[in-house]
Scaffold this motif. Structure first.
Motif, PDB file in Angstrom:
ATOM      1  N   ASP A  41       0.861  -1.170   0.000  1.00 33.77           N
ATOM      2  CA  ASP A  41       0.000   0.000   0.000  1.00 33.77           C
ATOM      3  C   ASP A  41       0.904   1.229   0.000  1.00 33.77           C
ATOM      4  O   ASP A  41       1.796   1.354   0.844  1.00 33.77           O
ATOM      5  CB  ASP A  41      -0.892  -0.008   1.250  1.00 33.77           C
ATOM      6  N   ASN A  77     -10.642   2.696  -3.550  1.00 32.09           N
ATOM      7  CA  ASN A  77     -11.855   2.386  -2.782  1.00 32.09           C
ATOM      8  C   ASN A  77     -12.359   0.962  -3.019  1.00 32.09           C
ATOM      9  O   ASN A  77     -13.492   0.752  -3.436  1.00 32.09           O
ATOM     10  CB  ASN A  77     -12.966   3.406  -3.100  1.00 32.09           C
ATOM     11  N   GLU A  78     -11.491   0.011  -2.762  1.00 34.21           N
ATOM     12  CA  GLU A  78     -11.831  -1.416  -2.867  1.00 34.21           C
ATOM     13  C   GLU A  78     -11.986  -1.901  -4.306  1.00 34.21           C
ATOM     14  O   GLU A  78     -12.337  -3.048  -4.542  1.00 34.21           O
ATOM     15  CB  GLU A  78     -13.104  -1.755  -2.073  1.00 34.21           C
ATOM     16  N   GLN A  79     -11.784  -1.043  -5.304  1.00 38.11           N
ATOM     17  CA  GLN A  79     -11.850  -1.459  -6.705  1.00 38.11           C
ATOM     18  C   GLN A  79     -10.570  -2.203  -7.065  1.00 38.11           C
ATOM     19  O   GLN A  79      -9.533  -2.034  -6.431  1.00 38.11           O
ATOM     20  CB  GLN A  79     -12.008  -0.248  -7.627  1.00 38.11           C
TER      21      GLN A  79
END
Length: 167
Positions: A41, A77-79
């Motif tokens: 990340d 966003n979680e995509q």
């Protein structure tokens, strides 16, 4: 724009090689851009800064403009991660895009492999790997092997093998 990749296991020296290759390619008159893929990340912003606070407030994208550079931060966003072709489309025109990572994508690549790390070369098990740059001999692959320290020869190889990206 043509693309060429530098791949290898973590800790092999991909970024170190790129630090030498980029000035060598620029000295030959090429305009270079780079895409680096990380499985970690990443965050180029810092808590407490205005841009961080506004992104944390819910912005999909924040473009940060400074005196000498700008950066666009886009929240997934979680995509799923976007494909390489999507990222390439966001770059300005240049002569060559060097790509660190994206080893599963099919475009020409050079693998960086150093024997002291203790891992086998990726070699022909991954698409597009055309040669290995190493600090020593490798008997683990049938691919051509270049001396990792021979930056001019590696730059020649990159220029000769870079190609248009086809998704």
């Amino acid at each position: 724009m043509k693309v060429f990749g530098i791949v290898g296991h973590s800790g092999m020296g991909k970024t170190t090689l790129l630090e030498r290759l980029i000035p060598e390619l620029q000295a030959r008159g090429l305009k270079i851009s780079l895409i680096k893929h990380s499985h970690k990340d990443i965050d180029i912003d810092h808590p407490g800064k205005d841009s961080y606070r506004l992104r944390a407030a819910g912005c999909q994208e924040v473009l940060l403009m400074g005196k000498s550079r700008w950066a666009l931060m886009h929240e997934l966003n979680e995509q799923a991660e976007p494909p390489l072709s999507y990222l390439l489309d966001r770059l300005h025109e240049c002569d060559l895009v060097l790509i660190e990572g994206f080893k599963a994508e099919n475009f020409p690549k050079l693998e960086v492999w150093r024997s002291p790390i203790g891992k086998q070369p990726l070699g022909t098990d991954w698409p597009g790997i055309q040669a290995i740059a190493s600090d020593g001999e490798t008997t683990h692959s049938t691919l051509p092997v270049f001396n990792l320290a021979d930056t001019p020869k590696l730059a020649d190889f990159v220029i000769q093998h870079a190609s248009e990206f086809v998704a």
